[in-house]
Enzyme design. Structure first.
Site, PDB file in Angstrom:
ATOM      1  N   CYS A 143       0.802  -1.234   0.000  1.00  0.00           N
ATOM      2  CA  CYS A 143       0.000   0.000   0.000  1.00  0.00           C
ATOM      3  C   CYS A 143       0.837   1.287   0.000  1.00  0.00           C
ATOM      4  O   CYS A 143       0.530   2.234  -0.737  1.00  0.00           O
ATOM      5  CB  CYS A 143      -0.959   0.002   1.178  1.00  0.00           C
ATOM      6  SG  CYS A 143      -0.257  -0.681   2.687  1.00  0.00           S
ATOM      7  N   HIS A 237      -2.602   6.450   4.119  1.00  0.00           N
ATOM      8  CA  HIS A 237      -1.194   6.520   4.524  1.00  0.00           C
ATOM      9  C   HIS A 237      -0.598   7.840   4.026  1.00  0.00           C
ATOM     10  O   HIS A 237      -0.681   8.151   2.827  1.00  0.00           O
ATOM     11  CB  HIS A 237      -0.381   5.385   3.887  1.00  0.00           C
ATOM     12  CG  HIS A 237      -0.719   4.011   4.391  1.00  0.00           C
ATOM     13  ND1 HIS A 237      -1.557   3.767   5.451  1.00  0.00           N
ATOM     14  CD2 HIS A 237      -0.290   2.787   3.967  1.00  0.00           C
ATOM     15  CE1 HIS A 237      -1.643   2.463   5.654  1.00  0.00           C
ATOM     16  NE2 HIS A 237      -0.893   1.850   4.764  1.00  0.00           N
TER      17      HIS A 237
HETATM   18  N1  LIG Z   1      -4.927  -3.632   4.751  1.00  0.00           N
HETATM   19  C1  LIG Z   1      -4.241  -2.996   3.800  1.00  0.00           C
HETATM   20  O1  LIG Z   1      -4.244  -1.741   3.722  1.00  0.00           O
HETATM   21  C2  LIG Z   1      -3.446  -3.764   2.787  1.00  0.00           C
HETATM   22  C3  LIG Z   1      -2.888  -3.051   1.732  1.00  0.00           C
HETATM   23  C4  LIG Z   1      -2.160  -3.741   0.759  1.00  0.00           C
HETATM   24  C5  LIG Z   1      -2.009  -5.103   0.838  1.00  0.00           C
HETATM   25  N2  LIG Z   1      -2.551  -5.786   1.885  1.00  0.00           N
HETATM   26  C6  LIG Z   1      -2.384  -7.254   1.883  1.00  0.00           C
HETATM   27  O2  LIG Z   1      -3.668  -7.817   1.538  1.00  0.00           O
HETATM   28  C7  LIG Z   1      -3.880  -9.053   2.237  1.00  0.00           C
HETATM   29  C8  LIG Z   1      -5.132  -8.962   3.096  1.00  0.00           C
HETATM   30  O3  LIG Z   1      -4.952  -7.939   4.082  1.00  0.00           O
HETATM   31  P1  LIG Z   1      -6.109  -7.520   5.098  1.00  0.00           P
HETATM   32  O4  LIG Z   1      -5.615  -6.286   5.738  1.00  0.00           O
HETATM   33  O5  LIG Z   1      -7.432  -7.514   4.417  1.00  0.00           O
HETATM   34  O6  LIG Z   1      -6.068  -8.761   6.143  1.00  0.00           O
HETATM   35  P2  LIG Z   1      -7.223  -9.327   7.107  1.00  0.00           P
HETATM   36  O7  LIG Z   1      -8.219  -8.271   7.413  1.00  0.00           O
HETATM   37  O8  LIG Z   1      -6.509  -9.977   8.223  1.00  0.00           O
HETATM   38  O9  LIG Z   1      -7.948 -10.476   6.200  1.00  0.00           O
HETATM   39  C9  LIG Z   1      -7.331 -11.718   5.900  1.00  0.00           C
HETATM   40  C10 LIG Z   1      -8.245 -12.592   5.056  1.00  0.00           C
HETATM   41  O10 LIG Z   1      -7.577 -13.843   4.817  1.00  0.00           O
HETATM   42  C11 LIG Z   1      -8.470 -14.919   5.157  1.00  0.00           C
HETATM   43  N3  LIG Z   1      -7.722 -16.102   5.613  1.00  0.00           N
HETATM   44  C12 LIG Z   1      -6.893 -16.205   6.672  1.00  0.00           C
HETATM   45  N4  LIG Z   1      -6.413 -17.477   6.769  1.00  0.00           N
HETATM   46  C13 LIG Z   1      -6.967 -18.176   5.736  1.00  0.00           C
HETATM   47  C14 LIG Z   1      -6.865 -19.538   5.282  1.00  0.00           C
HETATM   48  N5  LIG Z   1      -6.103 -20.438   5.925  1.00  0.00           N
HETATM   49  N6  LIG Z   1      -7.562 -19.891   4.167  1.00  0.00           N
HETATM   50  C15 LIG Z   1      -8.326 -19.001   3.508  1.00  0.00           C
HETATM   51  N7  LIG Z   1      -8.479 -17.694   3.899  1.00  0.00           N
HETATM   52  C16 LIG Z   1      -7.788 -17.293   4.991  1.00  0.00           C
HETATM   53  C17 LIG Z   1      -9.330 -14.370   6.277  1.00  0.00           C
HETATM   54  O11 LIG Z   1     -10.523 -15.138   6.387  1.00  0.00           O
HETATM   55  P3  LIG Z   1     -11.343 -15.292   7.790  1.00  0.00           P
HETATM   56  O12 LIG Z   1     -12.045 -13.984   8.023  1.00  0.00           O
HETATM   57  O13 LIG Z   1     -12.260 -16.427   7.505  1.00  0.00           O
HETATM   58  O14 LIG Z   1     -10.325 -15.591   8.849  1.00  0.00           O
HETATM   59  C18 LIG Z   1      -9.586 -12.938   5.737  1.00  0.00           C
HETATM   60  O15 LIG Z   1     -10.611 -12.989   4.779  1.00  0.00           O
HETATM   61  C19 LIG Z   1      -2.600  -9.311   3.047  1.00  0.00           C
HETATM   62  O16 LIG Z   1      -1.745 -10.140   2.316  1.00  0.00           O
HETATM   63  C20 LIG Z   1      -2.017  -7.899   3.215  1.00  0.00           C
HETATM   64  O17 LIG Z   1      -0.636  -7.914   3.440  1.00  0.00           O
HETATM   65  C21 LIG Z   1      -3.267  -5.157   2.855  1.00  0.00           C
END
Ligand SMILES: NC(=O)c1ccc[n+]([C@@H]2O[C@H](COP(=O)([O-])OP(=O)(O)OC[C@H]3O[C@@H](n4cnc5c(N)ncnc54)[C@H](OP(=O)(O)O)[C@@H]3O)[C@@H](O)[C@H]2O)c1
Length: 343
Positions: A143, A237
């Site tokens: 991000c 950010h």
């Molecule tokens: N947040 C940001 O601003 C941002 C920006 C750029 C990139 N990212 C990247 O985008 C990705 C998601 O980030 P986030 O912030 O949305 O994280 P998050 O809120 O923690 O969401 C994680 C997701 O992954 C799923 N998950 C976890 N373990 C799993 C498994 N074993 N099998 C299938 N699904 C699984 C979770 O499902 P459940 O709800 O069922 O547990 C949830 O839907 C990450 O790789 C992060 O580094 C995030």
């Protein structure tokens, strides 16, 4: 007919942003929402940790969440999976023939995986020719990197950047649902984000690199120092950026370059495409997350407070909406470019 798409990690912060963008998308139709065992079998609205937006359609809010099962109806997959499990799941899907647009870090730095900000380096898409799988993996950057690389790319083209120092002030939503507790961040600044600084350095030099005849990237060697802070802001950010150029520059030209920067004409009418991805504000107290993060639906980055630097040439402040332009929005834009060029 619309192309069927699935969202992997649909119940997380980025996944939910995918749902908001794709729910009524003119090219794409959500066929599956996938997450972990925890969410399997639940209606989407009940699997989410927060309340669902009332604008999300009845069909999507009541869709039953699946695990990431091997066979999906969709052809394009949008991945917002946790970084620890994304790598294998995305690779398995690519082997089966799916086109995976990923937000996770797992494949970003691989030699045959494009790391794309469409307005900056869409030509890097030909790196997928070196992926031997039936399907393909196309990634978007971290991000903070997306904001930084988009902001410096146009001025780098004119004046060639030699070195940069960046200090980030990153919103809590960047850490995902389970990332930072209210008690940790309220009235506080956390001066460390695990792994983030190296991602910004390495990804920026890959994105701004040049594609060679083997469809590989000759990475740039811009010297980049980064320090990342987590701050009590919900979304958006901010980044203080200090830049040294190799050639002659002027402040008036820099401002003009930013405000005139446009995507290629052929992609201007895409649903997530915007005519002006960078807005420069000639005000020293802009940009601010509360005021500017939602410009162009969160797809536009804003820059302000351009001034002289003693140790560099110039310094400025940049703002990127971390979950839209910095994540789901960029991934969907990648998919729209791909759809236009490859179907
Ligand atoms: N947040 C940001 O601003 C941002 C920006 C750029 C990139 N990212 C990247 O985008 C990705 C998601 O980030 P986030 O912030 O949305 O994280 P998050 O809120 O923690 O969401 C994680 C997701 O992954 C799923 N998950 C976890 N373990 C799993 C498994 N074993 N099998 C299938 N699904 C699984 C979770 O499902 P459940 O709800 O069922 O547990 C949830 O839907 C990450 O790789 C992060 O580094 C995030």
């Amino acid at each position: 007919m619309k192309k069927k798409v699935a969202i992997l990690g649909a119940t997380g912060i980025v996944g939910y942003n995918f749902v908001k963008i794709l729910d009524k998308h003119p090219f794409f139709e959500i066929s599956e929402l996938c997450a972990s065992k925890r969410s399997k079998g639940k209606k989407y609205k009940d699997a989410l940790k927060g309340e669902i937006d009332t604008n999300i359609s009845y069909k999507t809010r009541n869709m039953i969440v699946k695990e990431c099962t091997p066979n999906l109806d969709a052809q394009y997959l949008f991945s917002a999976l946790s970084p620890d499990i994304a790598g294998k799941i995305e690779k398995d899907y690519a082997e089966k023939g799916y086109i995976v647009f990923s937000n996770a870090k797992s494949h970003r730095m691989k030699k045959n995986v494009p790391l794309i900000i469409p307005e900056v380096n869409w030509n890097h898409i030909s790196m997928i020719d070196n992926q031997k799988t039936k399907g393909k993996i196309i990634t978007n950057p971290n991000c903070s990197t997306i904001g930084l690389a988009l902001g410096i790319h146009p001025i780098d083209k004119y004046f060639e950047i030699e070195r940069i120092t960046v200090v980030t002030l990153q919103a809590v939503s960047g850490a995902g649902y389970s990332g930072v507790s209210h008690l940790q961040i309220n009235d506080n600044v956390i001066p460390h984000i695990e792994g983030e600084e190296n991602k910004i350095i390495n990804e920026t030099n890959k994105i701004l690199g040049n594609l060679n005849f083997n469809n590989e990237i000759n990475k740039r060697k811009i010297k980049i120092d980064v320090h990342c802070n987590r701050v009590p802001v919900s979304n958006g950010h901010s980044e203080s950026v200090f830049v040294k150029f190799k050639s002659n520059y002027s402040f008036s030209k820099i401002k003009k370059i930013w405000n005139n920067f446009k995507p290629e004409k052929r992609y201007l009418d895409l649903p997530s495409g915007i005519k002006q991805p960078i807005i420069y504000f000639d005000k020293n107290n802009y940009p601010q997350p509360k005021l500017h993060r939602n410009l162009a639906g969160g797809m536009c980055i804003s820059i302000g407070n351009l001034k002289k630097s003693v140790n560099f040439h110039c310094q400025f402040v940049l703002l990127v909406h971390n979950t839209v332009r910095g994540a789901a929005g960029s991934s969907v834009l990648n998919a729209e470019y791909y759809y236009r060029d490859f179907g």
